[in-house]
Design a protein around this motif. Structure first.
Motif, PDB file in Angstrom:
ATOM      1  N   SER A  21     -23.576 -45.577  16.669  1.00 43.66           N
ATOM      2  CA  SER A  21     -23.572 -47.103  16.817  1.00 43.66           C
ATOM      3  C   SER A  21     -24.932 -47.691  16.045  1.00 43.66           C
ATOM      4  O   SER A  21     -24.920 -48.682  15.575  1.00 43.66           O
ATOM      5  CB  SER A  21     -23.622 -47.731  18.370  1.00 43.66           C
ATOM      6  OG  SER A  21     -24.845 -47.141  18.971  1.00 43.66           O
ATOM      7  N   GLY A  22     -25.870 -46.688  15.905  1.00 41.09           N
ATOM      8  CA  GLY A  22     -27.030 -47.164  15.194  1.00 41.09           C
ATOM      9  C   GLY A  22     -27.276 -46.802  13.553  1.00 41.09           C
ATOM     10  O   GLY A  22     -28.154 -47.045  13.123  1.00 41.09           O
ATOM     11  N   LEU A  23     -26.071 -46.136  13.344  1.00 38.45           N
ATOM     12  CA  LEU A  23     -25.886 -45.877  11.838  1.00 38.45           C
ATOM     13  C   LEU A  23     -25.941 -46.871  10.923  1.00 38.45           C
ATOM     14  O   LEU A  23     -25.173 -47.873  11.179  1.00 38.45           O
ATOM     15  CB  LEU A  23     -24.762 -44.863  11.591  1.00 38.45           C
ATOM     16  CG  LEU A  23     -24.428 -44.398  10.301  1.00 38.45           C
ATOM     17  CD1 LEU A  23     -25.444 -43.500   9.745  1.00 38.45           C
ATOM     18  CD2 LEU A  23     -23.008 -43.637  10.103  1.00 38.45           C
ATOM     19  N   ILE A  62     -25.343 -37.202  31.260  1.00 35.94           N
ATOM     20  CA  ILE A  62     -24.938 -38.006  30.213  1.00 35.94           C
ATOM     21  C   ILE A  62     -23.645 -37.279  29.183  1.00 35.94           C
ATOM     22  O   ILE A  62     -24.116 -36.095  29.048  1.00 35.94           O
ATOM     23  CB  ILE A  62     -26.035 -38.426  29.217  1.00 35.94           C
ATOM     24  CG1 ILE A  62     -27.146 -39.126  30.157  1.00 35.94           C
ATOM     25  CG2 ILE A  62     -25.477 -39.221  28.306  1.00 35.94           C
ATOM     26  CD1 ILE A  62     -28.339 -39.280  29.305  1.00 35.94           C
ATOM     27  N   PRO A  63     -22.793 -37.605  29.209  1.00 32.74           N
ATOM     28  CA  PRO A  63     -21.651 -36.918  28.355  1.00 32.74           C
ATOM     29  C   PRO A  63     -22.165 -36.980  26.842  1.00 32.74           C
ATOM     30  O   PRO A  63     -22.562 -37.603  26.329  1.00 32.74           O
ATOM     31  CB  PRO A  63     -20.553 -37.762  28.425  1.00 32.74           C
ATOM     32  CG  PRO A  63     -20.343 -38.835  29.551  1.00 32.74           C
ATOM     33  CD  PRO A  63     -22.047 -38.941  29.670  1.00 32.74           C
ATOM     34  N   GLU A  64     -21.830 -35.509  26.365  1.00 34.10           N
ATOM     35  CA  GLU A  64     -22.223 -35.408  25.008  1.00 34.10           C
ATOM     36  C   GLU A  64     -21.539 -36.520  24.093  1.00 34.10           C
ATOM     37  O   GLU A  64     -22.109 -36.921  23.281  1.00 34.10           O
ATOM     38  CB  GLU A  64     -21.720 -34.050  24.756  1.00 34.10           C
ATOM     39  CG  GLU A  64     -22.499 -33.393  23.446  1.00 34.10           C
ATOM     40  CD  GLU A  64     -22.232 -31.976  23.304  1.00 34.10           C
ATOM     41  OE1 GLU A  64     -22.922 -31.312  22.548  1.00 34.10           O
ATOM     42  OE2 GLU A  64     -21.212 -31.441  23.808  1.00 34.10           O
ATOM     43  N   SER A  65     -20.329 -36.942  24.479  1.00 29.95           N
ATOM     44  CA  SER A  65     -19.768 -37.918  23.577  1.00 29.95           C
ATOM     45  C   SER A  65     -20.606 -38.993  23.349  1.00 29.95           C
ATOM     46  O   SER A  65     -20.502 -39.844  22.471  1.00 29.95           O
ATOM     47  CB  SER A  65     -18.224 -38.052  23.719  1.00 29.95           C
ATOM     48  OG  SER A  65     -18.241 -38.543  25.233  1.00 29.95           O
ATOM     49  N   ALA A  66     -21.084 -39.574  24.711  1.00 28.57           N
ATOM     50  CA  ALA A  66     -21.845 -40.875  24.840  1.00 28.57           C
ATOM     51  C   ALA A  66     -23.040 -40.645  24.027  1.00 28.57           C
ATOM     52  O   ALA A  66     -23.253 -41.732  23.469  1.00 28.57           O
ATOM     53  CB  ALA A  66     -22.167 -41.039  26.196  1.00 28.57           C
ATOM     54  N   ILE A  67     -23.689 -39.586  23.770  1.00 29.57           N
ATOM     55  CA  ILE A  67     -24.816 -39.230  22.781  1.00 29.57           C
ATOM     56  C   ILE A  67     -24.290 -39.495  21.390  1.00 29.57           C
ATOM     57  O   ILE A  67     -24.856 -40.301  20.508  1.00 29.57           O
ATOM     58  CB  ILE A  67     -25.505 -38.006  23.146  1.00 29.57           C
ATOM     59  CG1 ILE A  67     -26.071 -37.874  24.641  1.00 29.57           C
ATOM     60  CG2 ILE A  67     -26.611 -37.710  22.074  1.00 29.57           C
ATOM     61  CD1 ILE A  67     -27.250 -38.964  24.842  1.00 29.57           C
ATOM     62  N   LEU A  89     -31.686 -36.357  21.147  1.00 28.13           N
ATOM     63  CA  LEU A  89     -32.040 -37.546  20.585  1.00 28.13           C
ATOM     64  C   LEU A  89     -33.446 -37.228  19.721  1.00 28.13           C
ATOM     65  O   LEU A  89     -34.050 -38.436  19.304  1.00 28.13           O
ATOM     66  CB  LEU A  89     -32.130 -38.768  21.595  1.00 28.13           C
ATOM     67  CG  LEU A  89     -30.982 -39.099  22.057  1.00 28.13           C
ATOM     68  CD1 LEU A  89     -31.021 -40.143  23.281  1.00 28.13           C
ATOM     69  CD2 LEU A  89     -29.937 -39.954  21.087  1.00 28.13           C
ATOM     70  N   ASN A  90     -34.183 -36.329  20.012  1.00 25.34           N
ATOM     71  CA  ASN A  90     -35.500 -35.942  19.649  1.00 25.34           C
ATOM     72  C   ASN A  90     -36.624 -36.978  20.016  1.00 25.34           C
ATOM     73  O   ASN A  90     -37.185 -37.734  19.399  1.00 25.34           O
ATOM     74  CB  ASN A  90     -35.706 -36.034  18.197  1.00 25.34           C
ATOM     75  CG  ASN A  90     -36.748 -35.299  17.597  1.00 25.34           C
ATOM     76  OD1 ASN A  90     -37.207 -34.338  18.347  1.00 25.34           O
ATOM     77  ND2 ASN A  90     -37.075 -35.599  16.316  1.00 25.34           N
ATOM     78  N   THR A  91     -36.434 -37.379  21.362  1.00 22.48           N
ATOM     79  CA  THR A  91     -37.356 -38.177  22.199  1.00 22.48           C
ATOM     80  C   THR A  91     -37.952 -37.519  23.347  1.00 22.48           C
ATOM     81  O   THR A  91     -37.467 -36.582  23.670  1.00 22.48           O
ATOM     82  CB  THR A  91     -36.614 -39.404  22.470  1.00 22.48           C
ATOM     83  OG1 THR A  91     -35.549 -39.192  23.537  1.00 22.48           O
ATOM     84  CG2 THR A  91     -36.073 -40.161  21.108  1.00 22.48           C
TER      85      THR A  91
END
Length: 74
Positions: A60-62, A49-54, A22-24
């Protein structure tokens, strides 16, 4: 007996790996977990955290660009 997960979560990431993706900082994925805003898995006392969840969270923020019809770019 081994059960398969139909959701296909794929690779499980540590909080550090999720933060890098997420670069955070690590605080952000930890906050997402605390607020239950992202899917996660508890393995004993560890959290993954599943990679698919990331991928879903990013998607969702697109925000799609606005396309104006009949206007020309200057």
């Amino acid at each position: 007996m081994v059960s398969t997960n139909p959701r296909g979560t794929g690779r499980l990431l540590t909080v550090t790996q999720a933060a890098e993706r997420l670069n955070t900082s690590e605080r952000y994925p930890r906050r997402l977990i605390e607020e239950r805003r992202i899917t996660f898995v508890r393995i004993g006392r560890h959290v993954r955290i599943p990679e698919s969840a990331i991928d879903d969270f990013i998607a969702s923020g697109l925000v799609e660009p606005i396309r104006l019809h009949g206007r020309r770019a200057a």
